[in-house]
Design a protein around this motif. Structure first.
Motif, mmCIF file in Angstrom:
data_model
loop_
_atom_site.group_PDB
_atom_site.id
_atom_site.type_symbol
_atom_site.label_atom_id
_atom_site.label_comp_id
_atom_site.label_asym_id
_atom_site.label_seq_id
_atom_site.Cartn_x
_atom_site.Cartn_y
_atom_site.Cartn_z
ATOM 1 N N ASP A 90 14.390 -47.752 -4.540
ATOM 2 C CA ASP A 90 15.699 -47.161 -4.363
ATOM 3 C C ASP A 90 16.742 -48.274 -4.317
ATOM 4 O OD1 ASP A 90 17.845 -45.632 -3.822
ATOM 5 O OD2 ASP A 90 17.156 -44.881 -1.883
ATOM 6 N N PRO A 91 17.725 -48.293 -5.200
ATOM 7 C CA PRO A 91 18.709 -49.391 -5.195
ATOM 8 C C PRO A 91 19.519 -49.448 -3.903
ATOM 9 C CG PRO A 91 18.786 -48.175 -7.259
ATOM 10 C CD PRO A 91 17.936 -47.377 -6.317
ATOM 11 N N LEU A 92 19.903 -48.285 -3.361
ATOM 12 C CA LEU A 92 20.685 -48.268 -2.134
ATOM 13 C C LEU A 92 19.870 -48.793 -0.952
ATOM 14 C CD1 LEU A 92 22.564 -44.866 -2.522
ATOM 15 C CD2 LEU A 92 23.406 -47.171 -3.001
ATOM 16 N N ALA A 93 18.583 -48.402 -0.891
ATOM 17 C CA ALA A 93 17.730 -48.890 0.193
ATOM 18 C C ALA A 93 17.534 -50.394 0.086
ATOM 19 C CB ALA A 93 16.386 -48.169 0.155
ATOM 20 N N ALA A 94 17.350 -50.878 -1.144
ATOM 21 C CA ALA A 94 17.207 -52.323 -1.319
ATOM 22 C C ALA A 94 18.478 -53.055 -0.922
ATOM 23 C CB ALA A 94 16.836 -52.633 -2.764
ATOM 24 N N LEU A 95 19.654 -52.507 -1.295
ATOM 25 C CA LEU A 95 20.922 -53.130 -0.926
ATOM 26 C C LEU A 95 21.127 -53.128 0.584
ATOM 27 C CD1 LEU A 95 23.616 -54.370 -1.736
ATOM 28 C CD2 LEU A 95 24.527 -52.046 -1.986
ATOM 29 N N GLU A 96 20.796 -52.003 1.241
ATOM 30 C CA GLU A 96 20.939 -51.927 2.699
ATOM 31 C C GLU A 96 20.015 -52.926 3.390
ATOM 32 O OE1 GLU A 96 20.588 -48.591 6.298
ATOM 33 O OE2 GLU A 96 20.153 -48.066 4.195
ATOM 34 N N LYS A 97 18.785 -53.044 2.880
ATOM 35 C CA LYS A 97 17.844 -53.984 3.470
ATOM 36 C C LYS A 97 18.329 -55.419 3.318
ATOM 37 C CE LYS A 97 12.967 -55.288 3.383
ATOM 38 N NZ LYS A 97 11.640 -55.029 2.758
ATOM 39 N N SER A 98 18.829 -55.761 2.147
ATOM 40 C CA SER A 98 19.325 -57.118 1.932
ATOM 41 C C SER A 98 20.558 -57.394 2.783
ATOM 42 C CB SER A 98 19.639 -57.334 0.453
ATOM 43 O OG SER A 98 20.643 -56.416 0.018
ATOM 44 N N THR A 99 21.449 -56.400 2.935
ATOM 45 C CA THR A 99 22.645 -56.588 3.766
ATOM 46 C C THR A 99 22.279 -56.767 5.227
ATOM 47 O OG1 THR A 99 23.876 -55.196 2.233
ATOM 48 C CG2 THR A 99 24.866 -55.601 4.378
ATOM 49 N N THR A 100 21.321 -55.970 5.722
ATOM 50 C CA THR A 100 20.880 -56.105 7.115
ATOM 51 C C THR A 100 20.237 -57.464 7.353
ATOM 52 O OG1 THR A 100 20.486 -53.723 7.191
ATOM 53 C CG2 THR A 100 19.488 -55.062 8.926
ATOM 54 N N ALA A 101 19.432 -57.908 6.409
ATOM 55 C CA ALA A 101 18.796 -59.214 6.560
ATOM 56 C C ALA A 101 19.828 -60.334 6.554
ATOM 57 C CB ALA A 101 17.778 -59.421 5.437
ATOM 58 N N GLN A 102 20.849 -60.213 5.675
ATOM 59 C CA GLN A 102 21.884 -61.244 5.638
ATOM 60 C C GLN A 102 22.703 -61.260 6.922
ATOM 61 O OE1 GLN A 102 22.055 -63.402 3.220
ATOM 62 N NE2 GLN A 102 23.750 -64.530 4.149
ATOM 63 N N ASP A 103 23.011 -60.079 7.485
ATOM 64 C CA ASP A 103 23.726 -60.026 8.765
ATOM 65 C C ASP A 103 22.901 -60.651 9.880
ATOM 66 O OD1 ASP A 103 25.771 -58.790 7.462
ATOM 67 O OD2 ASP A 103 25.183 -56.754 8.077
ATOM 68 N N HIS A 104 21.587 -60.392 9.885
ATOM 69 C CA HIS A 104 20.724 -60.996 10.908
ATOM 70 C C HIS A 104 20.706 -62.518 10.775
ATOM 71 C CE1 HIS A 104 17.413 -61.271 13.757
ATOM 72 N NE2 HIS A 104 16.771 -62.050 12.888
ATOM 73 N N VAL A 105 20.699 -63.005 9.546
ATOM 74 C CA VAL A 105 20.718 -64.465 9.343
ATOM 75 C C VAL A 105 22.029 -65.057 9.833
ATOM 76 C CG1 VAL A 105 20.741 -66.255 7.574
ATOM 77 C CG2 VAL A 105 19.061 -64.425 7.459
ATOM 78 N N ASN A 106 23.156 -64.419 9.523
ATOM 79 C CA ASN A 106 24.458 -64.977 9.878
ATOM 80 C C ASN A 106 24.756 -64.872 11.376
ATOM 81 O OD1 ASN A 106 24.946 -65.553 7.168
ATOM 82 N ND2 ASN A 106 25.895 -63.549 6.791
ATOM 83 N N LYS A 107 24.298 -63.787 12.021
ATOM 84 C CA LYS A 107 24.659 -63.558 13.419
ATOM 85 C C LYS A 107 23.627 -64.074 14.416
ATOM 86 C CE LYS A 107 27.363 -59.395 12.384
ATOM 87 N NZ LYS A 107 27.535 -57.944 12.646
ATOM 88 N N VAL A 108 22.373 -64.211 14.014
ATOM 89 C CA VAL A 108 21.316 -64.579 14.961
ATOM 90 C C VAL A 108 20.686 -65.920 14.606
ATOM 91 C CG1 VAL A 108 19.109 -63.894 15.973
ATOM 92 C CG2 VAL A 108 20.844 -62.159 15.460
ATOM 93 N N GLN A 109 20.187 -66.031 13.392
ATOM 94 C CA GLN A 109 19.399 -67.208 13.048
ATOM 95 C C GLN A 109 20.253 -68.462 12.908
ATOM 96 O OE1 GLN A 109 17.041 -66.306 9.591
ATOM 97 N NE2 GLN A 109 15.833 -64.729 10.622
#
Length: 253
Positions: free
Chosen positions: A98-117
């Motif tokens: 699903d393109p939307l699910a893949a985009l949401e997953k990538s956005t969530t992962a990028q937010d976790h990298v920027n805000k936590v890691q």
């Protein structure tokens, strides 16, 4: 539901240190035999003889199962019957995502990298830079603090040993640290014990006075004919009527 077969298992080779096994089974619907071997390199099973692999589209989600990217069936040519063995496709041929699910997953992962890691890595780098900026000065500071704490511990240990030797306490007894709270608690406990001791002493003194008065009156009249032991008891009882001083221990004055 699958069918359980009684297979003839034997080792036919090895892939590096992983053995390759062969399983020879008899079809449960006919007299045909088929052989399957393990493929450690591709993490799959390979049909060697007596059958052929059958691929067909099947969606497990529509039948109450979990998403599986592919199916591999073992097809028995003599009886024209296939046994479904649905396994996960390890060849990388996954179904359409699903393109939307893949985009949401990538956005969530990028937010976790920027805000936590990334902030965590920056804080760890700052701590590492601070501790590695001047190792000699930091080591000197630690050794100086250790020597000061060692002197304090040695003085406290000597004072504790002296106190244990004065009152005959066991050497394995761990004494509490001397602070204002412990001193106040010890002082209150000592005051309570002193009051209880005075009460017991006054009661004992009153009893001795009541028993010593007739003895003192009779001792003057019949001192010539009394036993020396009785005279000694009367003298001891009279001495106990004298006042006693009760000194508090050191540190509680």
């Amino acid at each position: 539901m699958g069918v359980r077969y009684n297979a003839e298992k034997k080792k036919v080779g090895s892939y590096y240190s992983t053995p390759i096994y062969s399983f020879r089974c008899k079809c449960h619907l006919c007299d045909g035999w088929f052989e399957i071997q393990t493929d450690p390199k591709n993490t799959r099973y390979v049909v060697v003889s007596g059958a052929r692999q059958k691929d067909e589209e099947w969606n497990p989600e529509e039948n109450g199962g979990f998403a599986i990217h592919g199916t591999r069936d073992t097809f028995c040519p003599p009886c024209r019957v296939s046994e479904a063995r649905a396994i996960v496709d390890t060849d990388g041929n996954a179904g359409p995502a699903d393109p939307l699910a893949a985009l949401e997953k990538s956005t969530t992962a990028q937010d976790h990298v920027n805000k936590v890691q990334i902030p965590r890595l920056e804080s760890l780098q700052e701590v590492s830079d601070r501790y590695n900026s001047d190792p000699y000065a930091l080591s000197s500071l630690v050794r100086k603090r250790f020597r000061a704490e060692k002197k304090i511990d040695a003085a406290k240990r000597a004072a504790d040993d002296q106190l244990k030797g004065r009152y005959g306490l066991p050497e394995t007894l761990q004494l509490a640290a001397e602070d204002d709270e412990s001193k106040n608690a010890a002082r209150e406990q000592w005051e309570r014990g002193r009051r209880e001791h005075e009460v017991r002493t006054s009661i004992r003194r009153a009893r001795l006075q009541s028993s010593a008065v007739p003895l003192s009156l009779s001792s003057t009249s019949s001192s010539q004919g009394r036993d020396p032991l009785a005279l000694l008891k009367a003298r001891v009882l009279s001495n106990t009527l004298q006042s006693r001083t009760f000194k508090p221990p050191d540190g509680l004055k």
